[in-house]
Design a protein around this motif. Structure first.
Motif, PDB file in Angstrom:
ATOM      1  N   LEU A  95     -13.724  -6.536 -41.549  1.00 51.59           N
ATOM      2  CA  LEU A  95     -13.281  -6.238 -40.192  1.00 51.59           C
ATOM      3  C   LEU A  95     -13.607  -4.785 -39.853  1.00 51.59           C
ATOM      4  N   ALA A  96     -14.039  -4.567 -38.627  1.00 47.24           N
ATOM      5  CA  ALA A  96     -14.249  -3.219 -38.109  1.00 47.24           C
ATOM      6  C   ALA A  96     -13.555  -3.110 -36.760  1.00 47.24           C
ATOM      7  N   TYR A  97     -13.027  -1.937 -36.464  1.00 50.64           N
ATOM      8  CA  TYR A  97     -12.376  -1.754 -35.169  1.00 50.64           C
ATOM      9  C   TYR A  97     -12.566  -0.325 -34.695  1.00 50.64           C
ATOM     10  N   CYS A  98     -12.345  -0.134 -33.395  1.00 49.76           N
ATOM     11  CA  CYS A  98     -12.600   1.157 -32.759  1.00 49.76           C
ATOM     12  C   CYS A  98     -11.344   1.657 -32.048  1.00 49.76           C
ATOM     13  N   ASP A  99     -11.462   2.833 -31.455  1.00 46.23           N
ATOM     14  CA  ASP A  99     -10.374   3.394 -30.669  1.00 46.23           C
ATOM     15  C   ASP A  99     -10.460   2.872 -29.232  1.00 46.23           C
ATOM     16  N   SER A 100      -9.370   3.033 -28.493  1.00 51.45           N
ATOM     17  CA  SER A 100      -9.295   2.565 -27.111  1.00 51.45           C
ATOM     18  C   SER A 100      -8.645   3.627 -26.243  1.00 51.45           C
ATOM     19  N   ALA A 101      -9.146   3.770 -25.029  1.00 49.82           N
ATOM     20  CA  ALA A 101      -8.535   4.649 -24.041  1.00 49.82           C
ATOM     21  C   ALA A 101      -7.561   3.833 -23.202  1.00 49.82           C
ATOM     22  N   VAL A 102      -6.347   4.340 -23.029  1.00 48.06           N
ATOM     23  CA  VAL A 102      -5.343   3.649 -22.229  1.00 48.06           C
ATOM     24  C   VAL A 102      -5.589   3.967 -20.756  1.00 48.06           C
TER      25      VAL A 102
ATOM     26  N   LEU B 283      -5.197   5.048 -28.135  1.00 53.20           N
ATOM     27  CA  LEU B 283      -4.381   4.443 -29.197  1.00 53.20           C
ATOM     28  C   LEU B 283      -4.517   5.230 -30.494  1.00 53.20           C
ATOM     29  N   GLY B 284      -5.693   5.777 -30.746  1.00 53.05           N
ATOM     30  CA  GLY B 284      -5.884   6.579 -31.948  1.00 53.05           C
ATOM     31  C   GLY B 284      -5.062   7.851 -31.950  1.00 53.05           C
ATOM     32  N   GLY B 285      -4.698   8.326 -30.770  1.00 50.76           N
ATOM     33  CA  GLY B 285      -3.849   9.509 -30.681  1.00 50.76           C
ATOM     34  C   GLY B 285      -2.377   9.207 -30.835  1.00 50.76           C
ATOM     35  N   GLN B 286      -2.025   7.915 -30.896  1.00 50.73           N
ATOM     36  CA  GLN B 286      -0.625   7.522 -30.975  1.00 50.73           C
ATOM     37  C   GLN B 286      -0.207   7.026 -32.351  1.00 50.73           C
ATOM     38  N   ARG B 287      -1.171   6.795 -33.240  1.00 47.38           N
ATOM     39  CA  ARG B 287      -0.823   6.192 -34.524  1.00 47.38           C
ATOM     40  C   ARG B 287      -1.841   6.542 -35.597  1.00 47.38           C
ATOM     41  N   ARG B 288      -1.478   6.283 -36.852  1.00 45.57           N
ATOM     42  CA  ARG B 288      -2.407   6.460 -37.965  1.00 45.57           C
ATOM     43  C   ARG B 288      -3.306   5.233 -38.035  1.00 45.57           C
ATOM     44  N   MET B 289      -4.610   5.444 -37.929  1.00 43.05           N
ATOM     45  CA  MET B 289      -5.558   4.333 -37.904  1.00 43.05           C
ATOM     46  C   MET B 289      -5.931   3.953 -39.339  1.00 43.05           C
ATOM     47  N   VAL B 290      -5.553   2.753 -39.729  1.00 37.58           N
ATOM     48  CA  VAL B 290      -5.682   2.297 -41.112  1.00 37.58           C
ATOM     49  C   VAL B 290      -7.124   1.888 -41.398  1.00 37.58           C
ATOM     50  N   ARG B 291      -7.553   2.126 -42.627  1.00 36.81           N
ATOM     51  CA  ARG B 291      -8.884   1.702 -43.071  1.00 36.81           C
ATOM     52  C   ARG B 291      -8.820   1.406 -44.567  1.00 36.81           C
ATOM     53  N   GLY B 292      -9.845   0.759 -45.101  1.00 38.14           N
ATOM     54  CA  GLY B 292      -9.912   0.503 -46.532  1.00 38.14           C
ATOM     55  C   GLY B 292      -9.284  -0.819 -46.935  1.00 38.14           C
ATOM     56  N   ARG B 293      -8.887  -0.895 -48.197  1.00 43.07           N
ATOM     57  CA  ARG B 293      -8.322  -2.128 -48.760  1.00 43.07           C
ATOM     58  C   ARG B 293      -6.889  -1.886 -49.190  1.00 43.07           C
ATOM     59  N   GLY B 294      -6.171  -2.990 -49.465  1.00 39.69           N
ATOM     60  CA  GLY B 294      -4.755  -2.906 -49.839  1.00 39.69           C
ATOM     61  C   GLY B 294      -3.904  -2.847 -48.587  1.00 39.69           C
ATOM     62  N   ASN B 295      -3.287  -1.720 -48.333  1.00 37.98           N
ATOM     63  CA  ASN B 295      -2.616  -1.444 -47.060  1.00 37.98           C
ATOM     64  C   ASN B 295      -1.543  -2.453 -46.666  1.00 37.98           C
ATOM     65  N   VAL B 296      -0.588  -2.696 -47.559  1.00 34.37           N
ATOM     66  CA  VAL B 296       0.556  -3.525 -47.196  1.00 34.37           C
ATOM     67  C   VAL B 296       1.348  -2.878 -46.061  1.00 34.37           C
TER      68      VAL B 296
ATOM     69  N   ALA C  71       1.044  -7.318 -18.715  1.00 34.37           N
ATOM     70  CA  ALA C  71       0.410  -7.307 -20.032  1.00 34.37           C
ATOM     71  C   ALA C  71       1.267  -8.043 -21.046  1.00 34.37           C
ATOM     72  N   GLN C  72       0.580  -8.649 -22.048  1.00 40.58           N
ATOM     73  CA  GLN C  72       1.280  -9.474 -23.034  1.00 40.58           C
ATOM     74  C   GLN C  72       2.104  -8.645 -24.015  1.00 40.58           C
ATOM     75  N   THR C  73       1.699  -7.388 -24.278  1.00 37.26           N
ATOM     76  CA  THR C  73       2.406  -6.570 -25.256  1.00 37.26           C
ATOM     77  C   THR C  73       2.771  -5.226 -24.655  1.00 37.26           C
ATOM     78  N   ARG C  74       3.597  -4.459 -25.383  1.00 34.99           N
ATOM     79  CA  ARG C  74       4.011  -3.127 -24.957  1.00 34.99           C
ATOM     80  C   ARG C  74       3.122  -2.034 -25.530  1.00 34.99           C
ATOM     81  N   ILE C  75       2.070  -2.399 -26.272  1.00 35.53           N
ATOM     82  CA  ILE C  75       1.196  -1.393 -26.886  1.00 35.53           C
ATOM     83  C   ILE C  75       0.623  -0.486 -25.810  1.00 35.53           C
ATOM     84  N   GLY C  76       0.690   0.811 -26.044  1.00 36.39           N
ATOM     85  CA  GLY C  76       0.098   1.772 -25.122  1.00 36.39           C
ATOM     86  C   GLY C  76       1.002   2.203 -23.995  1.00 36.39           C
ATOM     87  N   HIS C  77       2.129   1.505 -23.782  1.00 35.95           N
ATOM     88  CA  HIS C  77       3.056   1.908 -22.737  1.00 35.95           C
ATOM     89  C   HIS C  77       3.825   3.147 -23.175  1.00 35.95           C
TER      90      HIS C  77
END
Length: 333
Positions: free
Chosen positions: A132-139, A151-164, A226-232
């Protein structure tokens, strides 16, 4: 000698080897999206990665969404339209859309955003051997005007393996991701109570991992429907602010518990850690045993955050966040 020379093609006459681009299936789920669907449809079909199909699955809209897509499909053979006779909801609708995709790679798509023209090309170049690959988004607001937030300015953007830790702090939004279709057998069915995009990210982290592209590739539209509260932005000083925060805390706790329980039931590398964290989570919520949370996050910090020097600190912060949400949820119970 002349015959020998003629047996080899002249360099100027040889044809270059053409390697076809992999097909990317864009899974666009719609439900009463007439206000925004055409702009999103246009941004998908304008992608620089040309080998794509646009699989639209409409979840029983009662506005002009289907009519708009049908008209576009008559002009572009890459568009397929499927309609649900009854409303399925977000997760089930995306699961159906994924099942209809033919591509080696799948890109989920919301009806109300706008993609950069290079989004698919960029994620395809970045994914490598990962799942999987993903990018940042402008609200942006309902009119498409930038809010100045990403969204990248609001949270730690996870990468790699494991990551429970993805069970607690997902950074991967469906509108921003691309994944291999071979991930689906590991991810499906989507667990009850867990958003499909966070679960895809969790599943990818347990296999070949995630790649994050630190580049804004989506205008992520926030509006009342919108379906979710993400970015609000957080709620202001409304009289019910405390009740709202308690309700949001209960929802967060419920989603985390569902993700941990589902991961513990799958044959994934994180199964033991997910089970232990789930038990500690339950002890803290139902019996008030806060020490169980501290012990679990520290013991399983590697599964949560990997081998890095900040793993213990991040685990402690997560423990504090869990206990804070539990207290908040109880405050208005």
């Amino acid at each position: 000698m002349n015959a020998f020379r003629r047996s080899w093609p002249h360099p100027s006459r040889s044809s270059p080897t053409h390697v076809p681009s992999p097909l990317v299936s864009v899974a666009l789920c719609t439900c009463n999206g007439e206000a925004y669907i055409d702009a999103q449809r246009a941004s998908v079909l304008a992608q620089t990665h040309r080998e794509l199909e646009l699989v639209v699955v409409d979840d029983a809209s009662n506005d002009r969404t289907v009519e708009i897509v049908e008209e576009a499909a008559r002009r572009d053979h890459r568009i397929q339209l499927h309609r649900n006779p009854q409303r399925l909801g977000v997760n089930a609708n995306f699961a159906r859309a994924f099942s209809l995709c033919r591509g080696d790679f799948i890109a989920p798509c919301d009806q109300d955003d706008v993609w950069s023209g290079r989004k698919l090309e960029t994620l395809m170049a970045a994914i490598g051997d990962a799942d999987l690959a993903y990018c940042d988004s402008a609200v942006v607001d309902s009119t498409g005007r930038p809010t100045g937030s990403t969204l990248g300015g609001q949270r730690r953007m996870v990468r790699g393996r494991g990551n429970v830790a993805l069970a607690f702090e997902n950074s991967v939004s469906g509108h921003a991701l691309l994944f291999r279709n071979t991930l689906l057998p590991q991810a499906l069915p989507f667990p009850e109570g867990v958003w499909y995009d966070g679960w895809l990210a969790f599943a990818a982290s347990q296999r070949a991992g995630l790649v994050y592209v630190d580049e804004v590739m989506v205008d992520f539209r926030r509006h009342a429907d919108a379906q979710t509260r993400i970015g609000h932005a957080p709620g202001g000083g409304a009289p019910d602010r405390h009740q709202r925060r308690a309700r949001e805390a209960r929802q967060w706790l419920s989603t985390c518990a569902a993700a941990l329980d589902a991961a513990a039931a799958r044959p994934w590398p994180c199964r033991e850690a997910a089970n232990a964290l789930s038990q500690a989570f339950d002890d803290a919520r139902t019996r008030g045993r806060s020490t169980a949370v501290w012990q679990a996050v520290l013991r399983h910090r590697k599964a949560l955050y990997g081998d890095g020097p900040l793993a213990a600190l991040r685990a402690l912060r997560l423990g504090g966040r869990i206990l804070s949400r539990i207290r908040r949820a109880r405050s208005q119970a």
